[in-house]
Design a protein around this motif. Structure first.
Motif, short mmCIF file in Angstrom:
data_model
loop_
_atom_site.label_atom_id
_atom_site.label_comp_id
_atom_site.label_asym_id
_atom_site.label_seq_id
_atom_site.Cartn_x
_atom_site.Cartn_y
_atom_site.Cartn_z
N VAL A 123 0.84 -1.20 0.00
CA VAL A 123 0.00 0.00 0.00
C VAL A 123 0.88 1.25 0.00
O VAL A 123 0.58 2.24 -0.68
N SER A 124 1.97 1.20 0.76
CA SER A 124 2.89 2.34 0.80
C SER A 124 3.60 2.52 -0.54
O SER A 124 3.82 3.65 -0.98
N VAL A 125 3.95 1.42 -1.19
CA VAL A 125 4.55 1.51 -2.52
C VAL A 125 3.58 2.18 -3.49
O VAL A 125 3.97 3.01 -4.32
N GLY A 126 2.29 1.85 -3.36
CA GLY A 126 1.28 2.48 -4.19
C GLY A 126 1.26 3.99 -4.00
O GLY A 126 1.11 4.75 -4.98
N TYR A 127 1.45 4.43 -2.75
CA TYR A 127 1.49 5.87 -2.49
C TYR A 127 2.72 6.50 -3.14
O TYR A 127 2.62 7.55 -3.81
N PHE A 128 3.90 5.90 -2.95
CA PHE A 128 5.12 6.49 -3.51
C PHE A 128 5.06 6.56 -5.04
O PHE A 128 5.52 7.54 -5.64
N LEU A 129 4.47 5.56 -5.66
CA LEU A 129 4.32 5.59 -7.12
C LEU A 129 3.37 6.72 -7.54
O LEU A 129 3.64 7.44 -8.51
N SER A 130 2.28 6.85 -6.80
CA SER A 130 1.30 7.91 -7.11
C SER A 130 1.92 9.29 -6.95
O SER A 130 1.78 10.16 -7.82
N ASP A 131 2.62 9.48 -5.84
CA ASP A 131 3.20 10.80 -5.56
C ASP A 131 4.35 11.11 -6.52
O ASP A 131 4.48 12.25 -6.98
N LEU A 132 5.17 10.12 -6.82
CA LEU A 132 6.26 10.33 -7.77
C LEU A 132 5.72 10.69 -9.15
O LEU A 132 6.27 11.55 -9.84
N GLY A 133 4.65 10.02 -9.55
CA GLY A 133 4.03 10.33 -10.83
C GLY A 133 3.57 11.77 -10.90
O GLY A 133 3.78 12.45 -11.92
N MET A 134 2.97 12.27 -9.82
CA MET A 134 2.52 13.66 -9.79
C MET A 134 3.69 14.62 -9.78
O MET A 134 3.65 15.68 -10.42
N ILE A 135 4.75 14.27 -9.04
CA ILE A 135 5.93 15.14 -8.98
C ILE A 135 6.57 15.27 -10.36
O ILE A 135 6.94 16.37 -10.79
N PHE A 136 6.72 14.15 -11.07
CA PHE A 136 7.30 14.19 -12.41
C PHE A 136 6.40 14.94 -13.39
O PHE A 136 6.87 15.69 -14.24
N TRP A 137 5.10 14.72 -13.28
CA TRP A 137 4.14 15.33 -14.20
C TRP A 137 4.12 16.85 -14.07
O TRP A 137 4.00 17.57 -15.07
N LEU A 138 4.25 17.33 -12.83
CA LEU A 138 4.16 18.77 -12.58
C LEU A 138 5.51 19.37 -12.16
O LEU A 138 5.54 20.46 -11.59
N TYR A 139 6.58 18.65 -12.40
CA TYR A 139 7.91 19.09 -11.96
C TYR A 139 8.23 20.49 -12.48
O TYR A 139 8.00 20.78 -13.65
N PRO A 140 8.78 21.38 -11.62
CA PRO A 140 9.12 21.16 -10.21
C PRO A 140 8.10 21.78 -9.24
O PRO A 140 8.45 22.13 -8.13
N SER A 141 6.86 21.93 -9.66
CA SER A 141 5.85 22.63 -8.87
C SER A 141 5.58 21.95 -7.53
O SER A 141 5.33 22.61 -6.52
N LEU A 142 5.62 20.62 -7.49
CA LEU A 142 5.33 19.88 -6.25
C LEU A 142 6.58 19.48 -5.48
O LEU A 142 6.48 18.82 -4.45
N GLY A 143 7.73 19.87 -5.96
CA GLY A 143 8.96 19.52 -5.26
C GLY A 143 10.13 19.40 -6.23
O GLY A 143 9.93 18.96 -7.38
N GLY A 144 11.31 19.76 -5.75
CA GLY A 144 12.50 19.70 -6.59
C GLY A 144 13.16 18.34 -6.57
O GLY A 144 12.57 17.33 -6.19
N MET A 145 14.44 18.32 -6.94
CA MET A 145 15.17 17.07 -7.06
C MET A 145 15.30 16.33 -5.73
O MET A 145 15.35 15.10 -5.70
N GLU A 146 15.32 17.08 -4.61
CA GLU A 146 15.43 16.40 -3.31
C GLU A 146 14.23 15.51 -3.04
O GLU A 146 14.35 14.44 -2.43
N TYR A 147 13.06 15.95 -3.50
CA TYR A 147 11.86 15.12 -3.33
C TYR A 147 11.91 13.90 -4.24
O TYR A 147 11.48 12.80 -3.84
N VAL A 148 12.43 14.06 -5.44
CA VAL A 148 12.56 12.94 -6.36
C VAL A 148 13.49 11.89 -5.77
O VAL A 148 13.20 10.68 -5.79
N ILE A 149 14.64 12.34 -5.24
CA ILE A 149 15.62 11.42 -4.65
C ILE A 149 15.02 10.72 -3.44
O ILE A 149 15.14 9.49 -3.28
N HIS A 150 14.38 11.49 -2.56
CA HIS A 150 13.79 10.94 -1.34
C HIS A 150 12.74 9.88 -1.67
O HIS A 150 12.76 8.76 -1.14
#
Length: 275
Positions: A123-150
């Motif tokens: 379930v947690s993996v599902g969240y990280f995939l969802s959030d990463l998808g949004m970060i990449f789609w709207l990059y860098p509006s939802l977070g910079g490279m540090e969020y991508v790495i984290h």
């Protein structure tokens, strides 16, 4: 009141038995747990995202005045808050209260897992995939490279632990650090709502400092100490899992210390303004 017939009771019992069989043989079946939990996590967080949007439109005046990207971030932070509460409660249970990783049980702690512990990680993996998808789609509006790495490091580590069953104790230890996410999100909500000068904003800063110190600094010290005590078990893991036990927590700990320094500066600056 009309009495319930015997046939109705038998039918209800039959449905209950079928539901139990479905859960045990499908949802919690060892071979299907990863797929089921990840897909379920993605769908669940999409639902939370939509519910956050719906509730905010009716109950928060600030929401209507936000820009499109701010609304997206508002909804995204609502989603991350729900995940943080869910996975923190789950992690605290498995690390400190469950017998799964207790020293009372025989065998290496690094290889212990259960269908339920694997399901929650999925379930947690599902969240990280969802959030990463949004970060990449709207990059860098939802977070910079540090969020991508984290998120990438966290997602890879959690996914490996889920799929292999190795190192789940240490994965749950790291996930306890998500307890700081609701406070971080609340700070953004207060700032966006124009409450940066309020007492709630100052209290929130103090809570972030305490939570971060405990969950993202001291807890990682405990994790490394635990790895040191159980190194003879850690070394038996697959080389990839062995590296993840050291590389991911070390990288996250370094990032946590960098962010902790910024938190201290921000808190001192806020206190100075109040004075």
């Amino acid at each position: 009141m009309r009495p319930v017939s015997k046939n109705t009771v038998m039918t209800m019992e039959a449905y209950r038995s079928q539901a139990e069989v479905l859960v045990k043989s499908y949802l919690l079946a060892d071979t299907l747990v990863p797929f089921t939990s990840v897909v379920g996590g993605i769908l669940a967080y999409k639902l939370v995202y939509d519910l956050t949007q719906l509730v905010s439109m009716f109950y928060f005046r600030t929401y209507a005045s936000l820009t499109k990207i701010q609304r997206t971030e508002w909804n995204n932070r609502g989603m991350s808050t729900v995940h943080a509460i869910f996975i923190t409660a789950t992690s605290l249970y498995f690390v400190f209260w469950s017998d799964l990783f207790s020293d009372r049980l025989a065998g290496p702690v690094t290889f212990r897992h259960s269908p339920l512990s694997t399901f929650y990680l999925g379930v947690s993996v599902g969240y990280f995939l969802s959030d990463l998808g949004m970060i990449f789609w709207l990059y860098p509006s939802l977070g910079g490279m540090e969020y991508v790495i984290h998120h990438s490091l966290s997602g890879i580590a959690v996914a490996y632990s889920m799929a292999s069953g190795e190192g789940q104790l240490y994965t749950y230890m790291v996930l306890i650090s998500e307890i700081t996410t609701p406070e971080i999100n609340m700070r953004w909500f207060l700032d966006t709502s124009g409450m940066k000068k309020s007492a709630a904003y100052l209290i929130n800063g103090v809570v972030i400092f305490i939570a971060w110190l405990v969950a993202r600094v001291l807890l990682f010290v405990y994790l490394f100490y635990h790895v040191y005590l159980h190194y003879h078990q850690v070394i038996e893991m697959h080389i990839f899992g062995y590296l993840l036990v050291f590389v991911v927590p070390a990288a996250l700990a370094l990032m946590n210390l960098m962010w902790f320094g910024k938190i201290i500066k921000g808190l001192l600056k806020t206190i100075a303004k109040k004075r």
